[in-house]
Each structure stands twice: as C-alpha cells, then as structure tokens.
Design a protein around this motif. Structure first.
Motif, mmCIF file in Angstrom:
data_model
loop_
_atom_site.group_PDB
_atom_site.id
_atom_site.type_symbol
_atom_site.label_atom_id
_atom_site.label_comp_id
_atom_site.label_asym_id
_atom_site.label_seq_id
_atom_site.Cartn_x
_atom_site.Cartn_y
_atom_site.Cartn_z
ATOM 1 N N ALA B 354 -41.780 32.114 -11.055
ATOM 2 C CA ALA B 354 -42.606 31.026 -11.115
ATOM 3 C C ALA B 354 -41.792 29.985 -10.261
ATOM 4 O O ALA B 354 -40.583 29.736 -10.295
ATOM 5 C CB ALA B 354 -42.495 30.621 -12.731
ATOM 6 N N ASP B 357 -43.746 23.183 -9.124
ATOM 7 C CA ASP B 357 -45.209 22.665 -8.706
ATOM 8 C C ASP B 357 -44.884 21.613 -7.643
ATOM 9 O O ASP B 357 -45.150 20.319 -8.227
ATOM 10 C CB ASP B 357 -46.026 22.309 -9.699
ATOM 11 C CG ASP B 357 -47.634 22.196 -9.266
ATOM 12 O OD1 ASP B 357 -47.697 22.409 -8.147
ATOM 13 O OD2 ASP B 357 -48.592 22.024 -10.029
ATOM 14 N N HIS B 384 -52.543 27.432 -12.508
ATOM 15 C CA HIS B 384 -51.674 27.409 -13.667
ATOM 16 C C HIS B 384 -51.551 26.076 -14.406
ATOM 17 O O HIS B 384 -52.388 25.051 -13.857
ATOM 18 C CB HIS B 384 -50.158 27.532 -13.187
ATOM 19 C CG HIS B 384 -49.765 26.384 -12.100
ATOM 20 N ND1 HIS B 384 -50.620 26.514 -10.874
ATOM 21 C CD2 HIS B 384 -49.169 25.236 -11.984
ATOM 22 C CE1 HIS B 384 -50.190 25.565 -10.057
ATOM 23 N NE2 HIS B 384 -49.304 24.515 -10.821
ATOM 24 N N SER B 385 -51.334 25.987 -15.612
ATOM 25 C CA SER B 385 -51.587 24.726 -16.185
ATOM 26 C C SER B 385 -50.055 24.042 -16.537
ATOM 27 O O SER B 385 -50.168 22.916 -16.535
ATOM 28 C CB SER B 385 -52.153 25.083 -17.770
ATOM 29 O OG SER B 385 -51.516 26.306 -18.245
ATOM 30 N N SER B 386 -49.277 25.071 -16.714
ATOM 31 C CA SER B 386 -47.642 24.214 -16.713
ATOM 32 C C SER B 386 -47.316 23.585 -15.366
ATOM 33 O O SER B 386 -48.180 23.756 -14.657
ATOM 34 C CB SER B 386 -46.840 25.339 -17.258
ATOM 35 O OG SER B 386 -46.647 26.278 -16.278
ATOM 36 N N ASP B 387 -46.114 23.354 -15.600
ATOM 37 C CA ASP B 387 -45.525 22.733 -14.224
ATOM 38 C C ASP B 387 -44.758 23.704 -13.013
ATOM 39 O O ASP B 387 -44.323 23.501 -12.103
ATOM 40 C CB ASP B 387 -44.534 21.667 -14.620
ATOM 41 C CG ASP B 387 -43.301 22.121 -14.917
ATOM 42 O OD1 ASP B 387 -43.214 23.384 -15.658
ATOM 43 O OD2 ASP B 387 -41.889 21.352 -14.903
ATOM 44 N N ALA B 388 -45.211 25.110 -13.798
ATOM 45 C CA ALA B 388 -44.483 26.120 -12.638
ATOM 46 C C ALA B 388 -45.775 26.846 -12.364
ATOM 47 O O ALA B 388 -46.427 27.454 -13.156
ATOM 48 C CB ALA B 388 -43.640 27.084 -13.750
ATOM 49 N N ARG B 417 -38.266 28.726 -10.861
ATOM 50 C CA ARG B 417 -37.949 28.376 -12.485
ATOM 51 C C ARG B 417 -37.848 29.816 -13.170
ATOM 52 O O ARG B 417 -38.460 30.598 -12.717
ATOM 53 C CB ARG B 417 -39.163 27.865 -12.933
ATOM 54 C CG ARG B 417 -39.431 26.457 -12.617
ATOM 55 C CD ARG B 417 -38.609 25.420 -13.168
ATOM 56 N NE ARG B 417 -38.702 24.278 -12.337
ATOM 57 C CZ ARG B 417 -39.511 23.422 -12.598
ATOM 58 N NH1 ARG B 417 -40.305 23.410 -13.421
ATOM 59 N NH2 ARG B 417 -39.337 22.087 -11.844
#
Lengths: 428, 428
Positions: B354, B357, B384-388, B417
């Motif tokens: 990961a 972003d 992706h939705s998360s910051d990774a 990550r």
C-alpha cells in the motif's frame, strides 16, 4: 555388505545403455546409498559393434544371453531384451535356475509367464523384480508391493501407454483425426514395431495384469483382461465428451468384486477436472485405492531411457541392499487363480451410432435399450448430410452385458449403420 | 522367517488405534504379504481407560513408554506419541540403544534430532523408519530412498500441510478472509493445538527438512529452512494471482545449488494448470525431480487415521520382510552438513503493498526496484477509498536478496504503508 553387487546386462538398446551409463557415472552415489559398490561384469546384445554412446570394453561380452545369465560371477541378471518368449525368457529362466536374481523391464514376458517365473524364482531362492515394466519411471510396483502393503486394495487404475495418450491428446488439442494423430506419433517414433501393441491396448493391458496380480494376490491373468483399443475413437467422440466435461483416455481398471476380478483396458470417459482427465501427452498416471490410504495418484514419464533406467536401478539397488521380496508381493504358491468378472460393475455408458434416416429408427433404438432394462440419461440426434443420422446416447447405470444385449437387439432391427461405439464413463 | 514380528506401540491416539485395528483385522493379509505373522505384544499410552474402539486386553500394558521400548519381547518399537522431545525421544533412544528397530510418525522429533537418532540407530545396528512423518499415506520416503535411488535428485517440492491448503482453497473458492477460513478449519478440528505449527509453515517445514536430507545426502537442518506462514496472504492476493492464472499454495521447495542447499517453505504462486495448482482441499502432493526420471508427482491424503496408519504399516511390513535401510537412505556418517543457500535461485516475485496517496509515490517504488537491479514485468495501481493506494507488481527474475534490499529502500522513502507482501512465483 561391502562386496560388490555384480550385474550382467542382456539387451543394450536405449534402456540398457542408460543403465550402463548410470552404473559408470554414478558409482559413488550408488555405493553411498546401498553401502556397497555396484559393478557390471558382463553384457550381451545382438550386435557387438553398435555405437551405444558408452564404453563396454571393461565388461566381458557374451553373444548368448543364456550363457550370460548362467555366469558364476553375475549376482543380478538384468534382462532388457524384451519379447514375451525367445531369448529373454530362456535367459531369465536360466538365471533363476542358477539362483541368480533377475531385474527385468519385460512386461510381455511377465504378463504371459509371470506365475511360472515367480514359481521358478521361489524354487531357487532367487528374486525377480520388474519395476521398469510398468509405468516407466513411476515407482508404482514398489508403492503397491511395499509402501501400501497394509491396505486391502480396492481399485487400481492407470493411463499407462504414453503413445495412446499422445494420440488422444493431439486429436483433442489440434483437432486431428485418429489417422492423422497416429501418423504423427509414427513419424515421431512413438509407436512399437507392431503398432497394435500400443493402440490396441495390449502393452497397457500387460501392465494392468501385473498390477492386478500384486493388488489382489492373484495369478497374472493377461488373457482375462478385457482389451479394447483406441482405433475407433473419433474426433466427434472427443468433442462430445468435452461438451459434457469429460475426456477420453485409454484407461486400465482392475478391481475385485463379489463376482470375481475385473480387469479392463479400454477407452473411457473420465471427468475433465480429475487428475486422470488432466493428464496430457505422453505422461503416465497410476491411481491406487486402498481401504486405509484412500486414493494415491502417481504421475511421471512412462517411457524413455532415463525414466526406465531409473526404475531398473531402483530394483538393482534394492537387491544391493539385500531386500528380498516375492515377485508379486507374496509367495507364488499363495497367489490364487481369480475368476474373471467380465461385466460386474455397473456404469453409465456413452453410446454413439449411425441410424438409417427413416421414420421410427430412433424409437427402435430406444425400445431396444428399454427392453434391456437400460434407461437413458440423454440422447441427441445430429443434423447430417448422408443417409445415416449420427446419434449420441448417454445411459444411466447399467452393465456392459446389458448394453451389448441392447446393441445386438438394435442391430437386429436393421436401423443401425456400421458399428456402434460404446465407451464406459468411469468414476475416478 | 516364520517367527512373528512383535510390535510394541506407544501412543494410542487416532493413528495408534488405527495401527492396532489393522494388525488385528488384517492378520492373514499381513502374513501372506510378509511371510510371517505380525503381532502386538505391548502397548503404552497416557490413559489406560480411554475407549479407543478396539480391544487392548491381549497386550501387555506399560505406563512408561521407555519401559515398553526396552522390552526384550519387542522387535519393533512403534512411536506414535509425538512431540520433538520428552517421552517420544526418550523412548526412541531407549529402543535404539537396545538394538530395537523403530517406526515413527514423528516429524518434529526427526526434524530436530534426525542426525543424532540416525547415528544412534547405526551404532546399535537398529533401523529407524518414518514414512508416516511425511505426507501421510503417500509412500514418498520410500520412493525417494529406494525407488528413485538411482537418480541425482535435482529438486523436491511439496504441498504437505493439508490444513493450510484447506484454508487457501476456502479463501479462493468461497471468498472467505484468512481469518474466516482459519476459524472454519479450527471449528472442523483441522488445526494443531498450537495453530502456528500449521499456518506458520513449521509442520510442513519439518517434513521438507526430512525430504531434503534424503534427496541430497545432507544432515537434517530444519533450522536452515526459510519459513513463512500463510497468515499474511489476503483474498486480494489470491484473486490477483488467479487473474494471472496462478494459485497460491504453501509450497516447500528444496534444491541443491552451487552455493549450497536451498530449503524454503513459503506461500508461492504456482501455475493454476499445474498439478500443484490443481491441488485443492486437504490433499498433499509431493513432486520429485531427478536427473534420470524427470518429474514424478505423488498425491494423496496427508493426514488422518487410515492414511497415516497405512504408512506406519508399510514401514512395519518392510521390517517384517527383513529390509534394512539407513534412516536417511545412506549411512549417517556419510551425510554431509550442507551450507544453507538463502537466496540462491532467482525467480519472478509477486509484490503487493500500500502506497501513500501522494505525487511521486509510485515513482519512488519503481526507482527502488531499478536501483536494486530488478526489472518490472507488470505493475498496477488500484482505485481506492482510503489514503493508501494498493499496488501490485510482478518482477522479472531476481533474487530474494535483491528484492528485500529494494523493499528496504522503498520503506526508507516513507511512501510504503504497512508491510509489503512478497511471494515467489515458482516454476513447477
């Protein structure tokens, strides 16, 4: 046990030369593993002058394999000449009569004379081993005779003729006709001098007869193997089978039933996703089922110099280690003459035939099946240009006997053109 | 050889009870095949009163397995207690010291003390056999030690922990997470008391260490096995692998290289169409490659009462037949201490991580790979939705060492990550 084990090798074709190479090139490895040197003292072949890619000058030469087999300085006679009778049998008998152990790759000789040779070996306290005779490099004789000896074996199955599997795989993969695939195998040198040994199922039938003797403690009975070759399998059969998620394999099956010993070597339908169904090309596979172990699958090269020589060396090294085991895994005298059970186990069948293009033809076929007590799982009639309509039937479980009776009845009605093809659907 | 072979059995769990049943119920078959009766004279277990579904009243009872192992009337001590040390080891040593042959299913004991036990056996002219310790009912120790003894072994591979294969198969087939599949296996009783033995690859690593000793004539070196469990494999990894026509298996691989002995037990990508790739559920498979025989594949049940008891009986029956073979296929003194080769053989790798972003993150990863001399076969970044951002990379051939170096460098840049997952793509 640091005295050398002395070999006499008769037959110096590909496999014989391969064995000579291993003994020469891996002397240290063989000694390390068996605790004693393995040496060749004498060899024999039809032609002394052939270039075999390996030096034979260290070894005594015998023109006559029988003389080789009788030599006092030979501990193990390695028979790689082939042929059910003739010099191979004469020399094997001479060795056993001298109390000399024998390692052979000769499936035909054992399939025809296994019981007599096993008795002869025992009478002279000699050992006769034949790992290389079945499924090439796969140590299946050892697995069945020794590793799985604590099991009652319930069924043994095998694809044991690489040439047939090659032909069927090429028909399927490249859309070749049987004849085209046969010609290709011939051009590649895959076929025996008498191709019927391969495509007629005879070679594979020899192997099956040997496996069933060990599995069930019975006298080898090659004549009781129901043999059917692959020559009548068409590309259409292969495609129809594929439509139903099956593949067609020349499959050997033996099992002991309440009615006797079943031994069949015939083209069968097996599930495409099973290990047997996934076996492509020249590879061999043997499936052993035991009451304790469940199902064991073994896969490997079924022929060729290296694999066959590997199997011969496995037997030779067992003898170097002092292993003594009866030819068919128990004393020759304790092997029983099994009753052959021709059609014991019921199965579904794939049935293909051509019908006269006239009203009521299909009804006559369905009636013949019904009267033989056979119910139909599915049936298709295909479009056609000639005056014969191709028909495909898959039956519910029935016996081969009932099916043959139905086919006879169909024929009597005069609506069947040519010879119907009936292939068993084997549950694997 | 018509004197009975007398067994003393220590450990009467599922497998021990299974062995007792076979000896009682198949007495005729065993005698027919080995030429002599096989009898149990004494047994030992923690609790005398447990109902094991088989009568033990015919046998002497010993509370102490060491006392059982030392009995004069025991020809073969059958060790089925388990555990690397403690009573199993003490009793095995006591038996060997008395010159009594031992048959065991104890992979942990042999993986940790194999060399010392093999030397002890030899010093007292006793035999120590362990077919049941590796791959359950598959007679793979026999194949490697005996049937294929004429080969220089080039590679051995195996899927040898049915529980791990079950978990991976369920993740793939039913879309379960690792934890869900783990819990299911636990509920079904598939897991060892310490689950890390299964999912950490330790149990399978024990088996691999035994196979590589026989294959390469080396002293068992379990500590040198590179171990990696399946706990970090995600359902995403399995799906990504499937997209590329691979499956993820906990695969053991050993091979001798110019730089030493490689032994790995780790999740790997294998071609979906290969026999290893097609192995679903709790079944085991061992692939042996030799210079003569090519590739031999063996498949069967890796655990359970019947299969394991079958393997124990194979060893017992060999002893009844008088077979004497060194523990690891050659004398203990001739086994060499192999140099472990951690990262010798290059391979392609599957790498998942990961990334933060932010601009340039992917470039930093690519640069780290390039600087380690690793070229990229394919690379994907997913929505992706998360910051990774999940990133998948397949490398061209490289070594594990170079890859680890690249991963270190990526980490140093601060864009990675969590912990990257790197899985070897094994050519099978």
């Amino acid at each position: 046990m640091t005295t050398p084990l002395r070999l006499g090798i008769a037959g110096l074709g590909t496999v014989g030369a391969g064995v000579v190479k291993i003994v020469r090139q891996k002397a240290d490895l063989l000694r390390e593993r068996t605790g004693r040197p393995i040496e060749i003292v004498a060899v024999s072949a039809r032609n002394r002058d052939t270039d075999r890619g390996v030096s034979l000058s260290d070894y005594a030469w015998e023109d006559d394999p029988v003389a080789l087999a009788r030599r006092d300085d030979v501990d193990v006679f390695v028979e790689l000449m082939g042929g059910a009778d003739g010099p191979a049998k004469a020399a094997t008998e001479a060795a056993l009569d001298s109390g000399t152990d024998v390692v052979t790759a000769n499936k035909a000789m054992l399939a025809h004379h296994g019981q007599a040779l096993a008795e002869r070996a025992e009478a002279h306290d000699a050992i006769l081993r034949f790992e290389a005779a079945v499924a090439g490099g796969i140590p299946v004789i050892k697995a069945l005779t020794e590793g799985l000896a604590g099991n009652e074996i319930t069924r043994v199955m095998g694809v044991m003729n690489g040439t047939c599997n090659y032909i069927l795989t090429r028909m399927e993969g490249a859309g070749l006709t049987y004849q085209e695939a046969f010609d290709e195998a011939d051009a590649l040198g895959y076929l025996e001098a008498d191709p019927e040994l391969d495509v007629g199922g005879i070679d594979a039938g020899h192997k099956l007869a040997l496996l069933s003797s060990i599995a069930f403690g019975t006298q080898v009975a090659f004549d009781a193997v129901e043999l059917e070759g692959i020559g009548r399998v068409t590309i259409d059969d292969i495609r129809q089978a594929a439509d139903m998620d099956f593949k067609i394999k020349l499959l050997g099956v033996c099992r002991m039933t309440g009615r006797g010993l079943e031994q069949r070597m015939a083209p069968c339908l097996v599930p495409a996703s099973s290990p047997l169904g996934q076996l492509d090309g020249g590879t061999n596979m043997v499936v052993i089922e035991g009451d304790q172990v469940g199902q064991i699958v073994m896969r490997g090269a079924g022929a060729g110099e290296g694999p066959t020589a590997s199997a011969v060396m496995g037997d030779v090294m067992d003898l170097a280690r002092g292993f003594r085991v009866s030819t068919f895994g128990q004393s020759a005298g304790s092997l029983v003459a099994a009753t052959p059970a021709r059609t014991a186990t019921p199965a579904s069948f794939y049935l293909r035939m051509a019908l006269a293009d006239r009203p009521g033809a299909l009804a006559k076929v369905a009636t013949a099946l019904g009267e033989a007590g056979i119910s139909i799982d599915r049936m298709r009639q295909y479009g056609h240009s000639s005056d014969a309509a191709p028909v495909l039937i898959v039956t519910h479980k029935t016996t081969r006997g009932a099916l043959d009776q139905a086919i006879e009845a169909m024929r009597a009605t005069g609506v069947v053109r040519g010879e119907p093809v009936a292939l068993r659907i084997e549950r694997v």
